[in-house]
Scaffold this active site. Structure first.
Site, PDB file in Angstrom:
ATOM      1  N   GLU A 141       0.878  -1.173   0.000  1.00 31.10           N
ATOM      2  CA  GLU A 141       0.000   0.000   0.000  1.00 31.10           C
ATOM      3  C   GLU A 141       0.911   1.216   0.000  1.00 31.10           C
ATOM      4  O   GLU A 141       1.812   1.309   0.833  1.00 31.10           O
ATOM      5  CB  GLU A 141      -0.874   0.026   1.258  1.00 31.10           C
ATOM      6  CG  GLU A 141      -1.832   1.212   1.222  1.00 31.10           C
ATOM      7  CD  GLU A 141      -2.589   1.451   2.532  1.00 31.10           C
ATOM      8  OE1 GLU A 141      -2.218   0.858   3.563  1.00 31.10           O
ATOM      9  OE2 GLU A 141      -3.544   2.245   2.500  1.00 31.10           O
ATOM     10  N   ARG A 197       5.458 -12.578   9.413  1.00 31.05           N
ATOM     11  CA  ARG A 197       6.218 -11.390   9.069  1.00 31.05           C
ATOM     12  C   ARG A 197       7.494 -11.337   9.898  1.00 31.05           C
ATOM     13  O   ARG A 197       7.638 -12.006  10.916  1.00 31.05           O
ATOM     14  CB  ARG A 197       5.381 -10.143   9.301  1.00 31.05           C
ATOM     15  CG  ARG A 197       5.050  -9.942  10.772  1.00 31.05           C
ATOM     16  CD  ARG A 197       4.042  -8.817  11.009  1.00 31.05           C
ATOM     17  NE  ARG A 197       4.187  -7.746  10.077  1.00 31.05           N
ATOM     18  CZ  ARG A 197       3.175  -6.956   9.720  1.00 31.05           C
ATOM     19  NH1 ARG A 197       1.975  -7.160  10.214  1.00 31.05           N
ATOM     20  NH2 ARG A 197       3.357  -5.959   8.897  1.00 31.05           N
ATOM     21  N   LYS A 237       4.104   0.157  11.036  1.00 33.10           N
ATOM     22  CA  LYS A 237       3.941   1.373  10.266  1.00 33.10           C
ATOM     23  C   LYS A 237       3.650   2.566  11.174  1.00 33.10           C
ATOM     24  O   LYS A 237       4.175   3.656  10.988  1.00 33.10           O
ATOM     25  CB  LYS A 237       2.800   1.171   9.250  1.00 33.10           C
ATOM     26  CG  LYS A 237       2.910   2.071   8.051  1.00 33.10           C
ATOM     27  CD  LYS A 237       2.137   1.534   6.868  1.00 33.10           C
ATOM     28  CE  LYS A 237       3.025   0.741   5.927  1.00 33.10           C
ATOM     29  NZ  LYS A 237       2.316   0.250   4.743  1.00 33.10           N
TER      30      LYS A 237
END
Length: 562
Positions: free
Chosen positions: A41, A266, A276
């Site tokens: 994204e 992850r 983030k």
RNA sequence: UGGGGCGUCGUCAAGUGGCUAAGACACAGGAUUUUGAUUCCUGCAUUCGGAGGUUCGAGUCCUCCCGCCCCAGCCA
């Protein structure tokens, strides 16, 4: 070069996704195609965790002769920006991967996605919701209690069609209505309790401008985008495991080509924050100079710090791919880095904290050009000459007036080798009126010249040095972990930060060959570590260096143990 | 306490019923070294979250238990 007789092979990746693909190929699925995608994204910069995904997706495609698309998951115009798509492209490219002409955007498919939504409504599988966000939440139930059906769930198809079209035309304000899939409000999987497919957003999209007033949610966009692109293996992280049944439901409801989703854990790293939210916080609260601050775990930060793409790829291969949450030791990344830099970085001499040395028996005004090997690990790197003269700088930490037993460096009366030059002996310590050592008077042994016929004499220590007369003054930035906590995510940001993560030294003295170091050029400062001429601030003639990583330091360990 | 996942050395991670449980990083010793770097040797899980069970044989199969992660955004 002799061929290696070693039977050791780099362990080929044998993780579970790799195996699934092998099995699919063996079973003749997808006509033998392997097609993956990396779907960021564009709402932030890529970091080392993304690198794992990039290496996985592009690597698998490469290995099986397939393709990997770069697809921007740009379904939320209020968060996404052009700046981020540019940086993402730059970073993927820098990491060494090529998506050729397959640069796609979920927004490319907005038209198709809308038509599919209409198809879903016509099939009685979606409806327009009037409830507010709060009401939807209440109706959704909880983890242990089922939800209840919305009063609008059984709206006639015709009405849904009209309403949805009006949503598209912008007849309603943000949040007034939403399109929902009609699945099961009692599902144990919260994602299946009539998930929202479209929301109204009167926002400028970085690509589609003001064409759209409604935007698809991730769950409606992702699987269908995979389908459109003919993706065979849609690889994502563990938190999307619960979304897989919705991914499958959408594709099945539309009856279109159905890729398969697989999830892996992850990456987490010690002393590092990868969420983030926290990365953005670091930037906006100015704890770092920007997304590419050399202390940031972003690809651009690592690049500026001096990491190489090959080292990052090697790291991503070594950490493996599995489903167990794990935190990789930062020292593995550093190992991969040093392993490559050791083979490739040119050795030079740079004194970070200078201490002047005068060789009292060396002729005044004399300058010798000494030959130095550029890289003992790489004979092809050649040689250079370094000027030697009566006054030199050595590292402050290489002298101790009252040294412990195992100190192999300079001390009153002690001898050391100056790298590529002579053996010197400390005769006299000069101090200022505060009692600080300001200068050393030493004698050199003319018989001990490096490479000379009588250079064989051994001394325990070897120091790096720079000729005062020829030295180049430069700024050097020493970096350490941004966080002092091994698990910085457990603590909030100002508190978890390492106050000493950056030390700037402005009067470093470098050997003259470094004067014209090009921005981005990497070196090993002998005995000190690997450094890179900063890509932003360094200029030829006025270099500024970032310390990428120090060398392994056994002496520091001995000292710590006391 | 609903659902979905996961638990093998300090950290990653192989292992899919049968030789003494790979490998890497880290760590600890030692050798070589004009970088206390590199390189090179050596050591480092009688045991696989726990307890039972099946089996000639289990990290691998079964049962129960314990722990950790994710999900109640009109974020992705």
């Amino acid at each position: 070069m002799e061929p290696s007789l070693s039977t050791e092979q780099p362990t080929a990746p044998t993780h579970f996704i790799h195996k699934i693909i092998e099995e699919d190929l063996a079973a003749g699925k997808n006509d033998g195609r392997v097609h993956t995608r990396f779907p960021p994204e564009p709402n932030g910069y890529l970091h080392i965790g993304h690198a794992k995904s990039i290496c996985l997706n592009f690597g698998l495609a490469q290995e099986f002769g397939g393709q990997c698309n770069l697809r921007f998951d740009d379904t939320n115009p209020v968060k996404e920006e052009e700046e981020f798509v540019d940086s993402i492209k730059e970073d993927v490219k820098w990491l060494g991967f090529d998506w050729a002409d397959r640069e796609f955007y979920a927004s490319d498919y907005f038209g198709q996605l809308y038509e599919w939504a209409v198809q879903l409504i016509k099939a009685g599988k979606a409806y327009v919701e009037d409830l507010s966000a709060d009401e939807i939440r209440e109706y959704r139930g909880t983890l242990s209690e089922p939800g209840k059906n919305s009063p609008h769930r059984d709206r006639p198809i015709k009405e849904n069609l009209n309403l949805f079209e009006d949503m598209k035309k912008g007849k309603f304000p943000d949040g007034a209505k939403v399109l929902r899939a009609k699945i099961d409000m009692a599902s144990h999987n919260m994602n299946m309790r009539d998930p929202v497919l479209y929301r109204i957003l009167h926002a400028e999209h970085h690509r589609t401008g003001s064409d759209w007033r409604i935007y698809p949610m991730y769950d409606w966009a992702h699987g269908q985008s995979d389908s459109i692109e003919g993706i065979t293996h849609s690889i994502c992280t563990l938190e999307f495991e619960d979304h897989r049944s919705l991914y499958d439901w959408c594709l099945d409801a539309l009856g279109v080509y159905h890729p398969r989703q697989y999830e892996f854990a992850r990456l987490n790293l010690t002393y590092t924050v990868l969420s983030k939210r926290k990365l953005i916080q670091l930037v906006t609260e100015k704890h770092v100079s920007g997304w590419d601050d050399p202390r940031m775990p972003t690809i651009s930060g690592l690049r500026r710090r001096g990491f190489t793409a090959a080292a990052i790829r090697d790291f991503c291969e070594r950490i493996g791919v599995a489903k167990a949450n794990s935190t990789v030791d930062l020292s593995l990344l550093e190992f991969c880095l040093r392993e490559e830099l050791n083979k490739t970085a040119r050795r030079v001499m740079a004194v970070l904290r200078p201490l002047k040395v005068v060789l009292t028996n060396y002729p005044e005004g004399q300058v010798e050009d000494l030959e130095a090997q550029n890289n003992p690990e790489d004979p092809d790197a050649g040689h250079r000459t370094i000027p030697f003269s009566r006054e030199l700088y050595i590292e402050q930490e290489d002298f101790m007036e009252d040294p412990p037993k195992k100190f192999f460096r300079l001390a009153p009366g002690k001898e050391v080798r100056l790298k590529h030059a002579y053996i010197i002996q400390c005769q006299e310590v000069i101090k200022n009126n505060k009692g600080e050592v300001t200068e050393l008077h030493c004698t050199y042994d003319p018989e001990s010249k490096s490479g000379g016929p009588t250079a064989g004499r051994k001394v325990k220590g070897t120091l790096h040095w720079v000729s005062v007369l020829h030295a180049v003054t430069a700024e050097v930035r020493l970096y350490d972990h941004l966080f002092s906590e091994i698990e910085p995510d457990k603590i909030e940001i100002p508190e978890s930060l390492n106050p000493n993560s950056l030390e700037t030294i402005t009067d470093c003295q470098l050997e003259p060959s470094l004067k014209d170091a090009k921005p981005g050029e990497r070196f090993q400062f002998l005995r000190m570590g690997y450094f890179i001429a900063d890509q932003k601030d360094s200029k030829s003639g006025a270099p500024i260096f970032n310390r990428t990583t120090p060398l392994r330091d056994t002496w520091a360990k001995i000292q710590k143990k006391g």
